[in-house]
Design a protein around this motif. Sequence first.
Motif, mmCIF file in Angstrom:
data_model
loop_
_atom_site.group_PDB
_atom_site.id
_atom_site.type_symbol
_atom_site.label_atom_id
_atom_site.label_comp_id
_atom_site.label_asym_id
_atom_site.label_seq_id
_atom_site.Cartn_x
_atom_site.Cartn_y
_atom_site.Cartn_z
ATOM 1 N N GLU A 33 0.219 10.720 1.256
ATOM 2 C CA GLU A 33 1.300 9.762 1.452
ATOM 3 C C GLU A 33 1.510 9.454 2.926
ATOM 4 N N MET A 34 1.407 10.488 3.792
ATOM 5 C CA MET A 34 1.620 10.298 5.229
ATOM 6 C C MET A 34 0.508 9.447 5.840
ATOM 7 N N LEU A 35 -0.725 9.726 5.414
ATOM 8 C CA LEU A 35 -1.849 8.957 5.935
ATOM 9 C C LEU A 35 -1.737 7.499 5.520
ATOM 10 N N LEU A 38 0.831 -1.199 0.000
ATOM 11 C CA LEU A 38 0.000 0.000 0.000
ATOM 12 C C LEU A 38 0.871 1.256 0.000
ATOM 13 N N VAL A 39 1.950 1.246 0.770
ATOM 14 C CA VAL A 39 2.842 2.407 0.818
ATOM 15 C C VAL A 39 3.471 2.657 -0.544
ATOM 16 N N VAL A 40 3.945 1.596 -1.203
ATOM 17 C CA VAL A 40 4.572 1.740 -2.521
ATOM 18 C C VAL A 40 3.595 2.314 -3.535
ATOM 19 N N VAL A 41 2.356 1.789 -3.535
ATOM 20 C CA VAL A 41 1.354 2.255 -4.494
ATOM 21 C C VAL A 41 1.039 3.722 -4.289
ATOM 22 N N VAL A 55 -1.302 4.176 7.951
ATOM 23 C CA VAL A 55 -2.186 3.015 7.868
ATOM 24 C C VAL A 55 -1.371 1.750 7.597
ATOM 25 N N ALA A 56 -0.406 1.862 6.679
ATOM 26 C CA ALA A 56 0.403 0.704 6.340
ATOM 27 C C ALA A 56 1.232 0.228 7.536
ATOM 28 N N VAL A 57 1.790 1.168 8.298
ATOM 29 C CA VAL A 57 2.571 0.800 9.481
ATOM 30 C C VAL A 57 1.693 0.082 10.503
ATOM 31 N N VAL A 81 -0.097 -4.961 13.128
ATOM 32 C CA VAL A 81 -1.132 -5.937 13.447
ATOM 33 C C VAL A 81 -0.770 -7.303 12.881
ATOM 34 N N VAL A 82 -0.335 -7.335 11.625
ATOM 35 C CA VAL A 82 0.050 -8.597 10.995
ATOM 36 C C VAL A 82 1.211 -9.246 11.749
ATOM 37 N N THR A 83 2.171 -8.416 12.180
ATOM 38 C CA THR A 83 3.318 -8.948 12.919
ATOM 39 C C THR A 83 2.875 -9.585 14.229
#
Length: 387
Positions: free
Chosen positions: A29-31, A3-6, A35-37, A42-44
């Motif tokens: 980009e910051m938002l 998501l960050v790359v896109v 969200v990606a972080v 959560v996934v981690t």
Amino acid sequence: AILVVVVLGARPPTEAPGARSPRPTRPPEMLAFAVAVAACAVVTVVLMTLSKASKAMQKAARSSMKISEITIYPVKSCAGVSVAKATLDAKCGLSQDRLWMVVDARGAFVSQRRAPKLALVRPSLPASAAAPLELSAPGVAPITVPVVDAGAPRRTVRCWDDKVEAVDQGDAVAEWLVAYLGDALRGARLVRMPRSSKRVVDQKYAPRGAQTAFSDGFPVLLASTASLADLNAKIISSKGGADDDSAALPMNRFRPNVVVDGADAWAEDAWTKVCIGSEAFLVAKPCARCKMPTIDQATGIPGGEKTAASRSDDDDEGGGPNKGVEPTATLKTFRTGKLLGYKKASWESDVFFGQNLCHLPLLPWVLDVLFGEEKAIKVGDGLAVLQ
């Protein structure tokens, strides 16, 4: 990360020359990065939790300690039902374990301490929550007890210090109990704990919100074959005959739910958390024994007595250890709270055998819904010590 790359690869449209600048806003980009972080975090956590649970289950599968017996006691203080597999239940520990209980005319619980003949009452294990309970006992015809629950009058009963709302199971089974137990317990009734009732385990020892049905205090009791073998060796030695196996006591004297084979004698004293199969349990506290282990579960006759007669004037709460008979006599020589080094003053003269457990899910409830399977334990499951 994708998501960050896109998002970072996208560019906002170019403004026309001289166009009025809009009010400053948070760059997309910051938002997207935030969200990606969060998603990555959560996934981690999910992956780490699943990995931890998987390692616990693998450790149990490889363990040389195995579950050799599982027993459910549908009616408190009556005979148990041996099963190959038991489903776990938030209220009972093992599903339908001590969901029913005999009470006297005052609503106080009746156990083998007062009515040792209960040892010979053999309940069935109902196939479902709505299936009837069947009872049989020597000298009386078997009886089928339909589940009385919805719309039935409730009554407050006492199990040790806890007052619990229960459902009376009717006159027919009450008459059956009196016919079997005798006039000393005239007024005895059978009650069942409904799903709406809640009996919380002592929070000094148990996970927050842990419940039990009509057990003495905790939902699951574990015992070890090696510990029983060591106790029996000491009992036999005290009788002066190394070959006198008649003095050895069977495991059913201690009425455990779960028996583990392959552990060192008394190793369970040091356990605080275990995994059985795919399920984790908190080892809440050692089990202090009353005089029930002195009662022969095959005859209902207490040690040192000649009959299994019921008593009307012997309150269960006063039915402490029968000091002169086995196994209490031998346990007093090496398994008192004082000799074991327990710091609690009220435990000093108690004798201990077995450990009380509370179910402790390996996965949080959200992950359990997504990845969990049926919560159950079975004979042959490995037991791993996690702490």
